[in-house]
Design an enzyme around this catalytic site. Structure first.
Site, PDB file in Angstrom:
ATOM      1  N   GLU A 199      21.062   6.631  -1.145  1.00  9.32           N
ATOM      2  CA  GLU A 199      22.436   7.062  -1.384  1.00  9.32           C
ATOM      3  C   GLU A 199      22.469   8.468  -1.977  1.00  9.32           C
ATOM      4  O   GLU A 199      23.300   9.305  -1.604  1.00  9.32           O
ATOM      5  CB  GLU A 199      23.151   6.091  -2.343  1.00  9.32           C
ATOM      6  CG  GLU A 199      23.254   4.668  -1.820  1.00  9.32           C
ATOM      7  CD  GLU A 199      22.110   3.779  -2.303  1.00  9.32           C
ATOM      8  OE1 GLU A 199      22.366   2.610  -2.594  1.00  9.32           O
ATOM      9  OE2 GLU A 199      20.950   4.279  -2.381  1.00  9.32           O
ATOM     10  N   CYS A 241      22.819   4.425  -8.395  1.00  2.00           N
ATOM     11  CA  CYS A 241      23.495   4.808  -7.151  1.00  2.00           C
ATOM     12  C   CYS A 241      24.943   4.336  -7.117  1.00  2.00           C
ATOM     13  O   CYS A 241      25.795   4.978  -6.500  1.00  2.00           O
ATOM     14  CB  CYS A 241      22.726   4.263  -5.953  1.00  2.00           C
ATOM     15  SG  CYS A 241      21.147   5.101  -5.712  1.00  2.00           S
ATOM     16  N   ARG A 252      -0.520   0.555  10.999  1.00  2.00           N
ATOM     17  CA  ARG A 252      -1.197   0.747   9.717  1.00  2.00           C
ATOM     18  C   ARG A 252      -0.373   1.646   8.797  1.00  2.00           C
ATOM     19  O   ARG A 252      -0.271   1.406   7.593  1.00  2.00           O
ATOM     20  CB  ARG A 252      -2.571   1.384   9.946  1.00  2.00           C
ATOM     21  CG  ARG A 252      -3.620   0.475  10.541  1.00  2.00           C
ATOM     22  CD  ARG A 252      -4.922   1.230  10.742  1.00  2.00           C
ATOM     23  NE  ARG A 252      -5.991   0.390  11.282  1.00  2.00           N
ATOM     24  CZ  ARG A 252      -7.217   0.816  11.559  1.00  2.00           C
ATOM     25  NH1 ARG A 252      -7.522   2.098  11.366  1.00  2.00           N
ATOM     26  NH2 ARG A 252      -8.127  -0.016  12.035  1.00  2.00           N
ATOM     27  N   GLU A 297      -6.229  -7.272   9.333  1.00  2.00           N
ATOM     28  CA  GLU A 297      -6.703  -6.806  10.626  1.00  2.00           C
ATOM     29  C   GLU A 297      -7.971  -7.504  11.125  1.00  2.00           C
ATOM     30  O   GLU A 297      -8.381  -7.300  12.265  1.00  2.00           O
ATOM     31  CB  GLU A 297      -6.907  -5.280  10.583  1.00  2.00           C
ATOM     32  CG  GLU A 297      -7.019  -4.677  11.960  1.00  2.00           C
ATOM     33  CD  GLU A 297      -6.863  -3.177  11.999  1.00  2.00           C
ATOM     34  OE1 GLU A 297      -7.581  -2.532  12.763  1.00  2.00           O
ATOM     35  OE2 GLU A 297      -6.001  -2.647  11.260  1.00  2.00           O
ATOM     36  N   ALA A 304     -11.126 -14.249   8.270  1.00  2.00           N
ATOM     37  CA  ALA A 304     -10.016 -13.817   7.420  1.00  2.00           C
ATOM     38  C   ALA A 304      -8.684 -14.256   8.013  1.00  2.00           C
ATOM     39  O   ALA A 304      -7.794 -14.724   7.293  1.00  2.00           O
ATOM     40  CB  ALA A 304     -10.054 -12.295   7.246  1.00  2.00           C
ATOM     41  N   ALA A 326      -8.088 -16.822   9.990  1.00  2.00           N
ATOM     42  CA  ALA A 326      -7.940 -18.266   9.815  1.00  2.00           C
ATOM     43  C   ALA A 326      -7.603 -18.618   8.369  1.00  2.00           C
ATOM     44  O   ALA A 326      -6.809 -19.527   8.117  1.00  2.00           O
ATOM     45  CB  ALA A 326      -9.223 -18.967  10.250  1.00  2.00           C
TER      46      ALA A 326
END
Length: 320
Positions: free
Chosen positions: A49, A82, A181, A248, A253, A255
């Site tokens: 804003e 804001c 990424r 990634e 990892a 699973a």
């Protein structure tokens, strides 16, 4: 609604740069014409804003502001609230895509606008909700929004039997991965992938090299220099101000995060190749029946990237 959706698209420019604050977008309209726009700046300030109002100056008087998140109601050392800035600028109307869960603002930003005679309305939008997914997931569940990326062959393999995986997909798909990424605060791989590939886990696109995410390793081994280590997926809750986490690899990892039901978005890159006796994309994810596998994922995006296909799925959950 379309102006809120446009503001949500603007907010994506701030993603992975606005931490610890949410990535917010704002558009100012006057006489049905956009006169100003803004998004949260690097490090969280100035807010969306404030950027839009600075752009138009006195021209904001009588305008309508479309903002993706309820204007903040608390002042900090880095800037005014804001809600107060909008009141001082003399806007006539504020349309808000989502209420802020931060207790310092929740409802108070809207109340302050209305108390000043400004028409303030809440207009929930799926696009706005998606644009703030990391902020909301951190606020509601105390952890980052997790995207799991898998690049695989048509028969579901992520590498040859000997572990060779460079490259499953083509250049266009790999460039798309680098753009993803850049949209995340941190990137995670498992210990086996780290030892096998020694991945750089950075962003290698012209102009975006400085947006490489922080590196995280899921392992019980010795932490490498400059890499944060966690021993269990549940420990992502302790990753500080990380709102978006990109998982990634590899199969173990992936699973682990699926078994813990910590994946919010699944992104699959599929190459038109067959590997036969290769390494499967996933290990055991703990399913006990086919019935338990259904109804969990909703297709939200599909596109072609050269010869490869990209499909994204959202985890369907009932929010508490």
């Amino acid at each position: 609604m379309r102006w809120l959706e446009a503001a949500a698209r603007l907010a994506s420019r701030a993603r992975a740069q606005s931490c610890p604050n949410p990535a917010v977008g704002c558009i100012l309209l006057k006489d049905a014409r956009p006169i100003g726009r803004g998004w949260t700046q690097e490090g969280g300030r100035p807010h969306a804003e404030a950027m839009a109002l600075k752009l138009v100056g006195e021209g904001a008087s009588g305008a309508t502001a479309y903002v993706t998140l309820e204007p903040c109601a608390h002042r900090s050392d880095r800037g005014s609230a804001c809600a107060d800035l909008l009141v001082e600028a003399g806007v006539a109307r504020v349309v808000i895509g989502a209420q802020d869960p931060d207790p310092r603002t929740a409802g108070e930003g809207i109340a302050r606008l209305r108390a000043a005679g400004i028409e303030a309305s809440l207009l929930p939008s799926p696009q706005v909700e998606n644009s703030l997914a990391g902020y909301f997931t951190r606020a509601r569940h105390g952890r980052p929004f997790v995207t799991l990326k898998l690049a695989m062959s048509l028969d579901g393999c992520i590498a040859l039997a000997d572990g060779s995986s460079q490259w499953i997909t083509g250049e266009e798909a790999r460039a798309h991965v680098h753009s993803r990424r850049a949209m995340n605060d941190a990137i995670l791989v498992g210990g086996a992938t780290w030892r096998q590939d020694r991945p750089r886990l950075d962003v290698r696109l012209d102009g975006l090299q400085d947006r490489s995410p922080r590196r995280v390793l899921l392992t019980r081994g010795i932490p490498p220099d400059g890499v944060k280590v966690i021993n269990d997926p549940a420990q992502i809750a302790a990753l500080g101000d990380v709102q978006y986490l990109y998982v990634e690899g590899g199969a173990g990892a992936a699973a682990s995060f699926l078994s813990a039901d910590l994946v919010d978005r699944l992104e699959i890159y599929r190459a038109p190749i067959l590997l036969g006796k290769g390494m499967p994309a996933l290990g055991d994810i703990g399913l006990q029946s086919l019935a338990a596998a259904h109804g969990r994922w909703q297709n939200v995006e599909s596109r072609q990237l050269g010869s490869d296909s990209f499909t994204a799925y959202r985890r369907t959950r009932q929010e508490a």
